[in-house]
Design an enzyme around this catalytic site. Structure first.
Site, PDB file in Angstrom:
ATOM      1  N   HIS A  55      30.693  30.121  36.243  1.00  0.00           N
ATOM      2  CA  HIS A  55      29.261  29.811  36.371  1.00  0.00           C
ATOM      3  C   HIS A  55      29.071  28.392  36.903  1.00  0.00           C
ATOM      4  O   HIS A  55      28.345  28.171  37.888  1.00  0.00           O
ATOM      5  CB  HIS A  55      28.586  29.971  35.004  1.00  0.00           C
ATOM      6  CG  HIS A  55      27.123  29.629  34.995  1.00  0.00           C
ATOM      7  ND1 HIS A  55      26.137  30.588  34.983  1.00  0.00           N
ATOM      8  CD2 HIS A  55      26.479  28.428  34.978  1.00  0.00           C
ATOM      9  CE1 HIS A  55      24.954  30.002  34.974  1.00  0.00           C
ATOM     10  NE2 HIS A  55      25.126  28.685  34.968  1.00  0.00           N
ATOM     11  N   GLU A  56      29.710  27.421  36.264  1.00  0.00           N
ATOM     12  CA  GLU A  56      29.536  26.025  36.678  1.00  0.00           C
ATOM     13  C   GLU A  56      30.123  25.776  38.068  1.00  0.00           C
ATOM     14  O   GLU A  56      29.593  24.973  38.843  1.00  0.00           O
ATOM     15  CB  GLU A  56      30.163  25.086  35.652  1.00  0.00           C
ATOM     16  CG  GLU A  56      29.530  25.136  34.264  1.00  0.00           C
ATOM     17  CD  GLU A  56      28.029  24.882  34.273  1.00  0.00           C
ATOM     18  OE1 GLU A  56      27.532  24.149  35.168  1.00  0.00           O
ATOM     19  OE2 GLU A  56      27.332  25.435  33.401  1.00  0.00           O
ATOM     20  N   HIS A  62      27.664  25.361  45.540  1.00  0.00           N
ATOM     21  CA  HIS A  62      26.358  25.149  46.177  1.00  0.00           C
ATOM     22  C   HIS A  62      26.274  23.709  46.698  1.00  0.00           C
ATOM     23  O   HIS A  62      25.831  23.468  47.828  1.00  0.00           O
ATOM     24  CB  HIS A  62      25.247  25.423  45.167  1.00  0.00           C
ATOM     25  CG  HIS A  62      23.929  25.751  45.790  1.00  0.00           C
ATOM     26  ND1 HIS A  62      22.824  26.084  45.049  1.00  0.00           N
ATOM     27  CD2 HIS A  62      23.526  25.793  47.090  1.00  0.00           C
ATOM     28  CE1 HIS A  62      21.804  26.330  45.846  1.00  0.00           C
ATOM     29  NE2 HIS A  62      22.209  26.154  47.101  1.00  0.00           N
TER      30      HIS A  62
END
Length: 677
Positions: A462-463, A469
């Site tokens: 997730h991180e 991004h």
């Protein structure tokens, strides 16, 4: 005039590089001297930023530029976007208002901050303890050792409402009146707490009215994908209606269990205080309620799986990062390469540095990883999973150089820039730096590395979604770089990565026993994934209720005479949950995300929908060798733009937007909630 937007963006980059670094340091540095210095720097720079945000001449200059077609006709789409966003940021401070009105506006903003801080500080049950007379008798069903402990000394026993003991009583006490008393205390709110919350909601609504908006939600959603409260409510209600039968089916199971446990003729409908108790009789396939039902949905703590402890031996931090690197190579053509740190470069011996390297472009950014919990002697540390931005990507070859130091390149930081050619044009970009923080158990020695549960693997994925991004968004302006996107889109890349962490294909590709090197057993993996995939419909319905409650509280209702947040809470329970309302409960005062999210709590469901659809459209059921097509599309249409383009455009281009959705017409599927039919 033509350089106004670029100059303001550069100023923002300079200030943010200090403020963001200070924010990181005060959360992770073990030395209190550094923490004090970071706090001082953060306070000083925040004050300067506030002054600039209310600088009338700066605002007027930008306003004049953005209103002059002879100037903006030469702007690219990104520059026009940044100019518009900067104007919005200025006007959020009321700078465009007459002086007297602006003072009132600023006072309201300050008041919201004070009330929000007070709400968080006061958060917790209004009733702090419950006293039971003759606990050994009254607390039948509670484990004998607990009753024995409470009965020491004879007489009554006092139980704190915020404690594991309170949860144990709620789960195991056979007497319904005991469970109800415990539940009501745990979900109570004092008059002072309710007054603070309602004052905050009223002040936000008044602030929005000063900006010509009907509600704080309308004001907050102007720059979000959803655009309006009507669209958000329509989206959430369509999900709630779709999902409610699933929650009702779980409630019916509980009702059947209660009917069997209660004497004939004495049974009643299942209440909220019955859930934890009767869930334990439904077997391992049914999950008990979470201990943090008001917790952040993006970082919800899972319930333990019987196989999770055995599986951890196959997922060390090292093998998991190698798995991530291999996955990123197949998706985006990039790898994670360990780098040597210079003396004094990191704040703790456990911190590791990774260069992000593209197969043709070379190094495109840096990720520092502060992954482990610390002993008390090693200094405090932010213990939740988080992604800190230290420096954003932005184009720097087209800006002015002020001063001899800049002109002679003496101010240039080694290995901090990248020359690229795009569309036949040579450009130079500032490379991004981010820091990932988690609270994994620290390794004890070389033979005992840090081992991760499946949930921790998912947390790391997730991180790393956020990190990618930041790494892959190549924009000309820092104001729209990386994760600086609408609030209801920012979690799409991170939730997207969770799909890979749940894929047996992916987990099998790197899961190896930390001592023997044996691959992870498929049976063990399948068993754990089956438990993890068991959706808790009652929890999901509760989160939908919270998201809609957030909209109700930030609607025009907050300005109505006699507004009562507890009455509104009961109404949201009646409309959107399956348990009957509990009118006396006032647990809204413990829902602190009302302050931090403020009309955007829906973002979890909004982001989950897109991430699930992208996964199903381009990755699920495909051979990993074919994932690069979807990965490159995800990069070019979504990640690469940062906040420089409306996310709707990218989502439409990759084929996951249904007819009418952009205009508020929603026809969701259960899979949009991450639930397979």
């Amino acid at each position: 005039m033509a350089k106004t937007v670029k100059r303001l963006d550069r100023l923002s980059d300079i200030l943010c590089s200090v403020v963001d670094s200070a924010e990181l340091i005060r959360n992770v540095h073990p030395d209190t001297r550094f923490i004090r210095a970071a706090n001082d720097a953060h306070h000083a720079l925040s004050s300067i930023i506030n002054q600039l945000n209310t600088h009338t001449r700066l605002y007027q200059s930008l306003y004049k530029v953005m209103g002059d077609a002879s100037v903006t006709k030469s702007f690219c789409g990104q520059e026009r976007k940044v100019g518009d966003l900067l104007l919005i940021d200025f006007e959020k401070s009321g700078i465009h208002m007459p002086a007297a009105t602006r003072k009132r506006f600023v006072d309201l903003q300050d008041r919201i901050g004070e009330l929000g801080h007070a709400m968080i500080t006061m958060a917790g049950p209004g009733i702090q303890k419950v006293t039971f007379d003759d606990p050994n008798e009254k607390l039948q069903g509670v484990p004998a050792n607990v009753r024995s402990m409470l009965s020491r000394g004879g007489g009554s026993a006092t139980v704190p409402t915020v404690s594991a003991l309170a949860s144990t009583i709620l789960k195991s006490a056979t007497a319904e009146d005991v469970r109800k008393e415990m539940y009501m205390a745990m979900h109570s709110g004092s008059k002072d707490q309710v007054d603070v919350l309602e004052a905050m909601l009223w002040t936000r609504a008044e602030l929005a009215r000063m900006l010509g908006k009907n509600s704080y939600a309308e004001m907050s959603l102007v720059d979000k994908m959803a655009e309006s409260p009507e669209n958000v409510i329509s989206f959430l209600e369509s999900l709630a209606d779709l999902h409610k039968p699933k929650a009702e089916a779980e409630l019916l199971q509980l009702q059947r269990v209660k009917d069997k446990h209660v004497e004939p003729g004495n049974s009643s409908s299942v209440k909220a205080w019955d859930r934890a108790y009767y869930s334990q009789f439904l077997g391992s396939a049914h999950q008990s309620p979470r201990s943090d039902p008001l917790g952040d949905p993006f970082h919800a703590t899972p319930l333990p799986s019987p196989a999770s402890g055995d599986l951890a031996a196959y997922f060390s931090v090292g093998t998991t990062f190698q798995g991530l690197s291999d996955l990123f190579r197949s998706l985006y053509g990039i790898t994670l390469e360990p780098a040597t740190v210079a003396p004094g470069e990191v704040w703790h011996a456990h911190v590791r540095k990774l260069n992000v390297v593209h197969e043709t472009d070379g190094k495109i950014g840096t990720i520092y990883c502060d992954l482990f919990t610390r002993n008390a002697s090693e200094g405090r540390k932010y213990e939740n999973a988080a992604h800190f931005t230290v420096r954003c990507s932005r184009r720097i070859d087209d800006e002015e150089c002020f001063g001899s130091a800049y002109q002679s390149n003496n101010m240039k930081i080694l290995d901090s820039e990248k020359e690229v050619v795009e569309g036949g044009v040579a450009k130079r970009y500032q490379l991004p730096i981010v820091v990932l923080v988690t609270a994994f158990k620290a390794p004890t020695d070389d033979r005992s590395p840090s081992l991760l549960s499946l949930w921790e693997v998912e947390t790391l994925f997730h991180e790393m979604g956020h990190a990618m991004h930041s790494m892959l968004a190549r924009t000309d302006f820092q104001h729209i770089a990386g994760t600086r996107v609408p609030m209801d889109f920012v979690e799409v890349p991170s939730i997207f990565m969770e799909n890979f962490a749940k894929s047996p294909q992916v987990l099998s590709s790197f899961g190896r026993h930390h001592r023997t090197g044996a691959p992870v057993p498929q049976g063990l993996l399948a068993s754990a994934r089956a438990v993890a995939a068991t959706s808790d419909a009652l929890d999901t319905q509760h989160q939908l209720q919270l998201s809609l409650l957030d909209q109700m509280y930030h609607s025009p209702l907050a300005l109505q005479h006699g507004f009562d947040s507890t009455v509104v809470l009961a109404e949201s329970q009646r409309l959107y949950n399956v348990f009957p309302p509990v009118p006396e409960a006032a647990w809204q005062v413990q829902f602190t995300h009302l302050y931090s999210y403020g009309a955007t709590y829906y973002s979890y469901f909004w982001s989950r929908r897109w991430a699930s659809r992208i996964w199903r459209r381009w990755f699920e059921g495909r051979d990993p060798e074919a994932w690069k097509e979807g990965g490159q599309l995800f990069r070019t249409e979504l990640l690469g733009w940062g906040g420089g383009r409306d996310p709707w455009t990218g989502l439409e281009n990759i084929g996951v937007v249904k007819d009418g959705e952009r205009h508020g017409v929603f026809k969701p599927e259960m899979s949009d909630l991450g639930i397979m039919p």
